[in-house]
Design a protein around this motif. Structure first.
Motif, PDB file in Angstrom:
ATOM      1  N   SER A  92      49.513  35.434  31.395  1.00 39.61           N
ATOM      2  CA  SER A  92      49.155  35.654  32.857  1.00 39.61           C
ATOM      3  C   SER A  92      49.274  34.380  33.337  1.00 39.61           C
ATOM      4  CB  SER A  92      47.960  36.305  33.105  1.00 39.61           C
ATOM      5  OG  SER A  92      46.870  35.566  32.794  1.00 39.61           O
ATOM      6  N   VAL A  93      49.572  34.191  34.610  1.00 38.52           N
ATOM      7  CA  VAL A  93      49.575  32.862  35.637  1.00 38.52           C
ATOM      8  C   VAL A  93      48.839  32.983  36.709  1.00 38.52           C
ATOM      9  CG1 VAL A  93      51.086  31.302  36.588  1.00 38.52           C
ATOM     10  CG2 VAL A  93      52.127  32.536  34.899  1.00 38.52           C
ATOM     11  N   TRP A  94      47.801  31.931  36.861  1.00 33.26           N
ATOM     12  CA  TRP A  94      47.001  31.847  37.774  1.00 33.26           C
ATOM     13  C   TRP A  94      47.253  30.496  38.647  1.00 33.26           C
ATOM     14  CZ3 TRP A  94      41.525  33.515  38.632  1.00 33.26           C
ATOM     15  CH2 TRP A  94      41.131  34.894  37.980  1.00 33.26           C
ATOM     16  N   ALA A  95      47.066  30.373  39.813  1.00 32.98           N
ATOM     17  CA  ALA A  95      47.298  28.934  40.406  1.00 32.98           C
ATOM     18  C   ALA A  95      46.168  28.801  41.475  1.00 32.98           C
ATOM     19  CB  ALA A  95      48.643  28.940  41.149  1.00 32.98           C
ATOM     20  N   TYR A  96      45.650  27.842  41.496  1.00 27.16           N
ATOM     21  CA  TYR A  96      44.648  27.054  42.630  1.00 27.16           C
ATOM     22  C   TYR A  96      45.430  26.364  43.330  1.00 27.16           C
ATOM     23  CZ  TYR A  96      40.813  29.002  39.665  1.00 27.16           C
ATOM     24  OH  TYR A  96      39.837  29.719  38.995  1.00 27.16           O
ATOM     25  N   VAL A 121      47.966  35.758  39.987  1.00 28.52           N
ATOM     26  CA  VAL A 121      46.817  35.445  40.991  1.00 28.52           C
ATOM     27  C   VAL A 121      46.873  34.181  41.551  1.00 28.52           C
ATOM     28  CG1 VAL A 121      44.160  35.428  40.673  1.00 28.52           C
ATOM     29  CG2 VAL A 121      45.526  36.894  39.268  1.00 28.52           C
ATOM     30  N   LEU A 122      46.383  34.240  42.783  1.00 27.23           N
ATOM     31  CA  LEU A 122      46.355  32.762  43.316  1.00 27.23           C
ATOM     32  C   LEU A 122      44.922  32.653  43.889  1.00 27.23           C
ATOM     33  CD1 LEU A 122      48.287  30.771  44.810  1.00 27.23           C
ATOM     34  CD2 LEU A 122      48.177  32.021  47.023  1.00 27.23           C
ATOM     35  N   VAL A 123      44.253  31.596  43.792  1.00 28.75           N
ATOM     36  CA  VAL A 123      42.840  31.161  44.224  1.00 28.75           C
ATOM     37  C   VAL A 123      43.332  30.274  45.431  1.00 28.75           C
ATOM     38  CG1 VAL A 123      40.819  30.349  44.129  1.00 28.75           C
ATOM     39  CG2 VAL A 123      41.742  31.626  42.167  1.00 28.75           C
ATOM     40  N   LEU A 147      43.669  36.416  45.140  1.00 28.40           N
ATOM     41  CA  LEU A 147      44.392  37.239  45.596  1.00 28.40           C
ATOM     42  C   LEU A 147      45.485  37.570  44.286  1.00 28.40           C
ATOM     43  CD1 LEU A 147      45.717  35.236  48.688  1.00 28.40           C
ATOM     44  CD2 LEU A 147      43.754  37.209  48.662  1.00 28.40           C
ATOM     45  N   ASP A 148      45.850  38.925  44.436  1.00 28.63           N
ATOM     46  CA  ASP A 148      46.823  39.690  43.695  1.00 28.63           C
ATOM     47  C   ASP A 148      48.190  39.259  44.347  1.00 28.63           C
ATOM     48  OD1 ASP A 148      48.711  41.712  42.879  1.00 28.63           O
ATOM     49  OD2 ASP A 148      47.236  42.985  42.504  1.00 28.63           O
ATOM     50  N   VAL A 149      48.939  38.475  43.694  1.00 25.35           N
ATOM     51  CA  VAL A 149      50.208  37.852  44.416  1.00 25.35           C
ATOM     52  C   VAL A 149      51.204  38.879  44.317  1.00 25.35           C
ATOM     53  CG1 VAL A 149      51.947  36.021  44.094  1.00 25.35           C
ATOM     54  CG2 VAL A 149      49.496  35.365  43.510  1.00 25.35           C
ATOM     55  N   PRO A 150      51.623  39.613  43.462  1.00 21.25           N
ATOM     56  CA  PRO A 150      52.420  40.700  43.568  1.00 21.25           C
ATOM     57  C   PRO A 150      52.338  41.523  44.661  1.00 21.25           C
ATOM     58  CG  PRO A 150      51.840  40.224  41.229  1.00 21.25           C
ATOM     59  CD  PRO A 150      51.116  39.413  41.977  1.00 21.25           C
ATOM     60  N   ALA A 151      51.057  41.915  44.842  1.00 23.66           N
ATOM     61  CA  ALA A 151      50.661  42.991  45.828  1.00 23.66           C
ATOM     62  C   ALA A 151      50.870  42.197  47.136  1.00 23.66           C
ATOM     63  CB  ALA A 151      49.254  43.497  45.873  1.00 23.66           C
ATOM     64  N   SER A 152      50.177  40.988  47.117  1.00 25.86           N
ATOM     65  CA  SER A 152      50.414  40.079  48.468  1.00 25.86           C
ATOM     66  C   SER A 152      51.908  40.159  48.872  1.00 25.86           C
ATOM     67  CB  SER A 152      50.013  38.900  48.162  1.00 25.86           C
ATOM     68  OG  SER A 152      48.294  39.245  47.888  1.00 25.86           O
ATOM     69  N   LEU A 153      52.751  39.563  48.036  1.00 25.57           N
ATOM     70  CA  LEU A 153      54.242  39.281  48.186  1.00 25.57           C
ATOM     71  C   LEU A 153      54.893  40.613  48.858  1.00 25.57           C
ATOM     72  CD1 LEU A 153      55.270  36.820  45.516  1.00 25.57           C
ATOM     73  CD2 LEU A 153      55.000  36.398  48.102  1.00 25.57           C
ATOM     74  N   SER A 154      54.505  41.971  48.140  1.00 24.88           N
ATOM     75  CA  SER A 154      55.287  43.166  48.598  1.00 24.88           C
ATOM     76  C   SER A 154      54.658  43.540  49.745  1.00 24.88           C
ATOM     77  CB  SER A 154      54.824  44.108  47.441  1.00 24.88           C
ATOM     78  OG  SER A 154      53.744  44.588  47.733  1.00 24.88           O
ATOM     79  N   ALA A 158      47.681  38.885  52.661  1.00 25.12           N
ATOM     80  CA  ALA A 158      46.980  38.577  51.526  1.00 25.12           C
ATOM     81  C   ALA A 158      46.307  39.755  51.244  1.00 25.12           C
ATOM     82  CB  ALA A 158      46.000  37.467  51.913  1.00 25.12           C
ATOM     83  N   VAL A 159      46.402  40.209  49.731  1.00 23.01           N
ATOM     84  CA  VAL A 159      45.790  41.207  49.217  1.00 23.01           C
ATOM     85  C   VAL A 159      44.691  40.626  48.071  1.00 23.01           C
ATOM     86  CG1 VAL A 159      45.950  43.469  47.834  1.00 23.01           C
ATOM     87  CG2 VAL A 159      47.657  42.781  49.576  1.00 23.01           C
ATOM     88  N   PRO A 160      43.455  41.140  48.392  1.00 21.03           N
ATOM     89  CA  PRO A 160      42.503  40.670  47.316  1.00 21.03           C
ATOM     90  C   PRO A 160      42.818  41.264  45.965  1.00 21.03           C
ATOM     91  CG  PRO A 160      41.363  41.161  49.270  1.00 21.03           C
ATOM     92  CD  PRO A 160      42.826  41.825  49.387  1.00 21.03           C
ATOM     93  N   LEU A 161      42.565  40.465  44.757  1.00 20.07           N
ATOM     94  CA  LEU A 161      42.494  41.118  43.432  1.00 20.07           C
ATOM     95  C   LEU A 161      41.296  42.000  43.428  1.00 20.07           C
ATOM     96  CD1 LEU A 161      44.145  40.634  40.772  1.00 20.07           C
ATOM     97  CD2 LEU A 161      42.068  39.008  40.108  1.00 20.07           C
ATOM     98  N   ALA A 162      41.656  43.261  42.646  1.00 21.85           N
ATOM     99  CA  ALA A 162      40.762  44.141  42.422  1.00 21.85           C
ATOM    100  C   ALA A 162      39.515  43.497  42.038  1.00 21.85           C
ATOM    101  CB  ALA A 162      41.112  45.384  41.492  1.00 21.85           C
TER     102      ALA A 162
END
Length: 172
Positions: A92-96, A121-123, A147-154, A158-162
């Motif tokens: 998995s890839v997270w970025a701050y 995920v993006l913080v 943030l849930d990046v795939p959901a946010s991009l689609s 900005a869509v928060p991570l569950a």
């Protein structure tokens, strides 16, 4: 690329056992930042992207990659290449980032979009000392979002991570 350091077995930069890369250079200079030595774009050391990938993949127990800083989006091409390798190996890839998701979307440089597309995920958001909270998981101040990046991009928003969508301490 220019890095400050890396941690092979981090348990504080996202879930699981993570390879955390601290890139060197940050334009934000947030007062109270926990990594102020990473701000200078001429500090740190040069390390080949291939060498970073080799170290990242050397531990078979690693669950993910976390890009931190400094500012990963200040070195988007190198960070995207590392993130792509992580994804190819099931990590998995997270970025701050000190930028908001909306700022990154508005930035029309292709390399920014490529790096963003490699993230799970993006913080996002700058660290704000006046909004600091030690009770937050995965971030330092209440303005920052997980943030849930795939959901946010689609969706283009900005869509928060569950688990991070509730108001209160996590509210902007």
């Amino acid at each position: 690329m220019r890095i400050a350091s890396y941690v092979q077995d981090s348990i504080v930069d996202g879930p699981g056992l993570r390879f955390t890369l601290f890139v060197q250079g940050c334009p934000h200079g947030c007062p109270g930042c926990h990594n102020p030595t990473t701000h200078d774009f001429h500090g740190g050391r040069e390390l080949a992207v291939a060498d970073v990938i080799s170290v990242m993949l050397s531990n078979p127990w690693t669950d993910g990659l976390t890009l931190s800083g400094g500012e990963p989006f200040a070195q988007p091409s190198a960070c995207a290449e590392i993130a792509r390798a992580a994804k190819q190996h099931g990590l998995s890839v997270w970025a701050y980032t000190g930028y908001t998701f909306e700022q990154l979307l508005a930035d029309r440089r292709p390399e920014i979009a490529v790096l963003l597309s490699q993230c799970d995920v993006l913080v996002d958001g700058p660290f704000l000392l006046e909004r600091r909270s030690l009770s937050l998981r995965w971030r330092g101040s209440t303005n920052q979002r997980v943030l849930d990046v795939p959901a946010s991009l689609s969706t283009g928003r900005a869509v928060p991570l569950a688990g991070y969508e509730s108001p209160g301490a996590d509210q902007r």
